[in-house]
Every structure is written in C-alpha cells, then in structure tokens.
Design an enzyme around this catalytic site. Structure first.
Site, PDB file in Angstrom:
ATOM      1  N   HIS A  81       4.031   3.474  12.651  1.00  0.00           N
ATOM      2  CA  HIS A  81       2.971   4.347  13.154  1.00  0.00           C
ATOM      3  C   HIS A  81       3.481   5.305  14.229  1.00  0.00           C
ATOM      4  O   HIS A  81       2.680   5.907  14.947  1.00  0.00           O
ATOM      5  CB  HIS A  81       1.781   3.534  13.706  1.00  0.00           C
ATOM      6  N   ASP A  83      -0.636   4.382   0.923  1.00  0.00           N
ATOM      7  CA  ASP A  83      -1.141   5.354   1.885  1.00  0.00           C
ATOM      8  C   ASP A  83      -0.382   5.193   3.200  1.00  0.00           C
ATOM      9  O   ASP A  83       0.251   4.162   3.448  1.00  0.00           O
ATOM     10  CB  ASP A  83      -2.643   5.185   2.108  1.00  0.00           C
ATOM     11  N   HIS A 138       0.819  -1.210   0.000  1.00  0.00           N
ATOM     12  CA  HIS A 138       0.000   0.000   0.000  1.00  0.00           C
ATOM     13  C   HIS A 138       0.852   1.259   0.000  1.00  0.00           C
ATOM     14  O   HIS A 138       1.982   1.265   0.504  1.00  0.00           O
ATOM     15  CB  HIS A 138      -0.989   0.010   1.174  1.00  0.00           C
ATOM     16  N   ASP A 145       4.139  -6.639   4.454  1.00  0.00           N
ATOM     17  CA  ASP A 145       3.671  -5.585   5.349  1.00  0.00           C
ATOM     18  C   ASP A 145       3.626  -6.081   6.792  1.00  0.00           C
ATOM     19  O   ASP A 145       2.748  -5.720   7.557  1.00  0.00           O
ATOM     20  CB  ASP A 145       2.280  -5.110   4.905  1.00  0.00           C
ATOM     21  N   GLU A 179      -5.241   1.302   2.876  1.00  0.00           N
ATOM     22  CA  GLU A 179      -5.006   0.198   3.811  1.00  0.00           C
ATOM     23  C   GLU A 179      -5.079   0.641   5.262  1.00  0.00           C
ATOM     24  O   GLU A 179      -5.608  -0.072   6.121  1.00  0.00           O
ATOM     25  CB  GLU A 179      -3.627  -0.423   3.528  1.00  0.00           C
ATOM     26  N   GLU A 180      -4.550   1.807   5.555  1.00  0.00           N
ATOM     27  CA  GLU A 180      -4.425   2.239   6.947  1.00  0.00           C
ATOM     28  C   GLU A 180      -5.757   2.612   7.589  1.00  0.00           C
ATOM     29  O   GLU A 180      -5.835   2.743   8.806  1.00  0.00           O
ATOM     30  CB  GLU A 180      -3.461   3.428   7.047  1.00  0.00           C
TER      31      GLU A 180
END
Length: 459
Positions: free
Chosen positions: A431, A85, A83, A172, A148-149
């Site tokens: 994150h 994003d 992904h 991921d 995705e997030e």
C-alpha cells in the site's frame, strides 16, 4: 515426495504473465453495468481467467465480482483465494507503478506483492498439477477476486453463487500461518449540518485501509493567520507547503502511506494537517468537526483518544486509522478503519464512538463490521500447511495473529492466510510507493504454495 519444486520450471512464464497483469491499473472505479468495481478490475479479472482458460483449466466469471479456475473432480472443493485489484499507486514512485520493472533481484509494480504476484503463482500451481496429471480426491480452485481492497464484497457475492470450499488459504499475508484475524470495523464520522469554518475545502485519502500520504486544504484566512501557520509549520510534526490561490491559502501536507492494520508505521498527512490548523485557529474558527478529529483521533493510533483502546493476548491491540477526510461547503466526512482484537466485539466499539460523536454534534455511520477469524491450531488444514512449509523450508510454520483482513474470513472458518512473505524479509511496501517482490524469495513461496495445493487436492 516433494511436489512443490515442479513450479520452478514455470518461472519465466510467471513473470511474463505478472507483467501483463501489473499493466492493468485495476483500482476500483465507478460502477458500470455488469462491472461492479469499474472497468479496470473487470479487465484484470477477465485477463487472468483468459490465461487460465488457455491453460486448459475450467473457468467461471461470477458477474465480474470474482471468478475461478478449477482443476480436478469430486463432490467437494478446496480453494486458494487471491485478488487482482489494487490500491491506488500514490505518489513518489521511482518507476512506473503499472510497468513491471526489474532492479537486480527485485521486481517493482503496484500489485507485485499485494496480490497479483501471488494470484499468478497460484494459477501456475494449478497448471503444474494439470500438466503432471495429478489425481486428487476433490476439485481444486483458485478464486480471483476483483474488490478485495475496498471491502471484500467480491467474495461475499461470489459465495452467494458458488459453493464454500471445505478447506483453503489465501496467500495475502505472511508466513507462518495466520489463524487469527482481527475484526474490521469501518465507519464514517459526519457533520450534521453546515458549520462555519476557515476551511473552504479539505481532502485526504482515497481508501479506508491505508494511511493517507497526502492532504490538501484551502483556507479563507487573514495574512496574519497565514504567517502564523507558516511559523507553526517550522516546528510541527509533518512536512507542509504553502501557496496563495484565488480562493485563499492552500496548504499541502505530506505524509507516509502504510496499511491500516499498522497505522503507526506510516505518517498520517490528514492528522498532521488538522493538528497544524488546530495550533493556530480556535475551535470556533476551525469548526466542531476538525476540532473533534484533532482531540479524539489525532495521532492516537490505538483508539485511546476516542475511548476504545483495548488489547488481548491472542491478537494484540486495537488499531485505528483516519483513512479518508473530505470537507467542502460546510459538509464534512471522515472515514475510519479500526482493527479490533479477536476476543472483542465491534458493536460496543461503534456504540462508544457514536456516543462521543453525538456529544460533539456529529453523527457516526457504520459501514462494515467484519467479525474476527479464529481457526484452532489442531485443525486438518493447519496440519497440511505446516507440513508443506516444513518440507520446503526445513523450518516450522508458527501460528500468528494479524490486524489485516484477508479472504480467509469470507470462507467461514475453513481457511487461513498463508504467505507469501517470510518473517525475515524487509518491508515490501504494501500500500506504499515502490511495492516489490524479491523473485528468489517469491519462488520459494511458489514451491510452498504448490506443495500445499497438491496436499489439499490429494488429502
């Protein structure tokens, strides 16, 4: 023969294209016509597909939800899903989060580790296969998602329009091979009606799947209460700053961000702020909503406070994260992210939380119940990935479980999470602030990724 080493010749190009992609702040924004996740995720998707097209690969953009680059021919497809994003940058970075910044062996930037680095590597693996003229038994796709997030609606939409791969993986997560993913339950707790409270406004968090590192409230309270709060803050868990503002007393709570699958590795600024307020104000003064959050959630990351604590041998314990909190004008919402064991069911978990919320005069709203993923260890895909890993590293790829939710579960039991990080690597701060990759270790991942893609293409 080891084909994976072919990727090493593209190292400089990978870093250049990664820098371009990092420069796009592809955090989900307001939906626009033809851009379901906003302007920047659509721009990142368009950029990576344009780069693929320049490589001579077949590309397709599926309504800016996701797209793919493809190589080869055949009636069926294998796939790698990544992904483009990212979660919001947050505060406290040592460098610009949207500029790829090198410090020694490390490259910093939001998305380097999750998941733009892996997306660019997978694209160059396709290029390596094309440049070498490898002939396969099926088509091979790299699917790029742009949402995705924030719930993985992107791939769910994509697979309504496109075929399901017969096998695949998503880079991921971590090595070895994640063949078990916990269920993901997302819900809102809501106030039913306006409630009197000393809290005029309170806000924390921006996404469900991250521990909030910042929370802010404005209170309407007496000077005596303000002094009591400042005194309580001296011994309370957390770090607080106080400021008089025109509307009252402002308190800012500082925490530590972390992924919702491991909330215990962070420090929840919202939970800390509510706990501080609860230490001074009565439940009547604070209001039923925050009182319920403090008593039933608080710092209980295992769900024990709200009656849903559980665990299994295959995947471990349930985790619970208070990711979003909003209170204003007597209306309140708390966004909760739960990762539950692979042998469990999200239905009874939500029912118990809903029951307790109703007893407290609140309501619960179910947003998502992503069912667990469990792929048997004797599958053909697992064998391909284990052999690829062993060929590059000389070590076995162990099977493991995660609380993370990846694109693997969108591929209906035909995929697993595989890489890009190794068990002995330090925290890459997913994150969190100062997200980074170690380029030498990442190029080992690139070799494993290419070897696995080569074998999926030719098996």
């Amino acid at each position: 023969m080891l084909f994976g080493t072919e990727i090493l010749k593209y190292r400089d190009e990978i870093l250049k294209d990664l820098a371009d992609l990092i420069a796009v702040p592809s955090v989900r924004g307001e939906a626009l016509p033809g851009k379901p996740f906003g302007e920047e995720p659509a721009r990142a998707l368009a950029m990576v597909l344009y780069k693929a097209q320049k490589m001579g690969l077949a590309v397709k953009n599926v309504d800016n939800y996701a797209g793919h680059a493809e190589y080869g021919s055949g009636n069926e497809a294998a796939a790698v899903a990544a992904h483009v994003d990212v979660v919001p940058a947050g505060e406290g970075w040592d460098s610009d989060p949207f500029t790829l910044t090198r410090k020694g062996n490390l490259y910093f930037g939001r998305g380097t580790a999750d998941d733009k680095g892996a997306a660019v590597v997978a694209l160059y693996c396709l290029k390596a296969l094309k440049d070498a003229g490898v002939k396969g038994n099926r088509r091979l796709r790299v699917i790029f998602g742009s949402g995705e997030e924030t719930g993985m609606e992107d791939l769910h939409y994509y697979f309504q329009k496109e075929e399901m791969p017969v096998m695949g993986f998503t880079p991921d997560s971590d090595y070895g091979i994640c063949n078990r993913e916990k269920g993901i339950l997302r819900l809102n707790l809501l106030s039913k009606e306006k409630q009197p409270s000393v809290i005029k406004e309170l806000e924390a968090g921006v996404v469900y799947n991250a521990v909030p590192d910042h929370a802010r409230t404005v209170l309407s309270c007496s000077g005596q209460s303000a002094d009591a709060l400042k005194e309580a803050a001296k011994t309370a868990q957390g770090e607080f700053t106080f400021k008089s503002v025109p509307d009252g007393l402002q308190i800012v709570s500082k925490g530590k961000a972390a992924h919702a699958m491991q909330p215990q590795s962070g420090f929840n600024a919202a939970a800390a702020l509510i706990r501080l307020l609860s230490s001074v104000f009565s439940p009547e003064e604070l209001g039923a909503f925050c009182s319920f959050l403090d008593q039933s959630i608080g710092f209980c990351y295992d769900g024990s406070g709200i009656g849903v604590q559980q665990s299994d041998e295959q995947s471990g314990p349930l985790t619970l994260n208070l990711g979003i909190l909003r209170l204003e004008n007597g209306q309140a919402k708390a966004g909760i992210d739960i990762r539950y064991p692979v042998t469990s069911d999200g239905g009874p978990i939500f029912s118990e939380i809903s029951r307790r919320a109703e007893e407290a005069g609140l309501s619960a709203e179910l947003l998502e119940d992503g069912k667990p993923l469990y792929l048997p260890g004797d599958s053909k895909l697992i064998s391909i990935l284990q052999d690829s890993y062993a060929c590059v590293t000389g070590k076995p790829a162990e099977l493991y479980a995660t609380g993370g939710g990846t694109y693997a579960r969108a591929m209906k039991g035909n995929a697993v999470a595989f890489g890009p990080f190794f068990p002995d690597e330090p925290d890459r701060r997913l994150h969190n602030t100062n997200e980074s990759i170690d380029i030498d270790r990442f190029m080992i991942h690139a070799q494993i990724c290419l070897e696995a893609m080569y074998r999926m293409l030719t098996a």
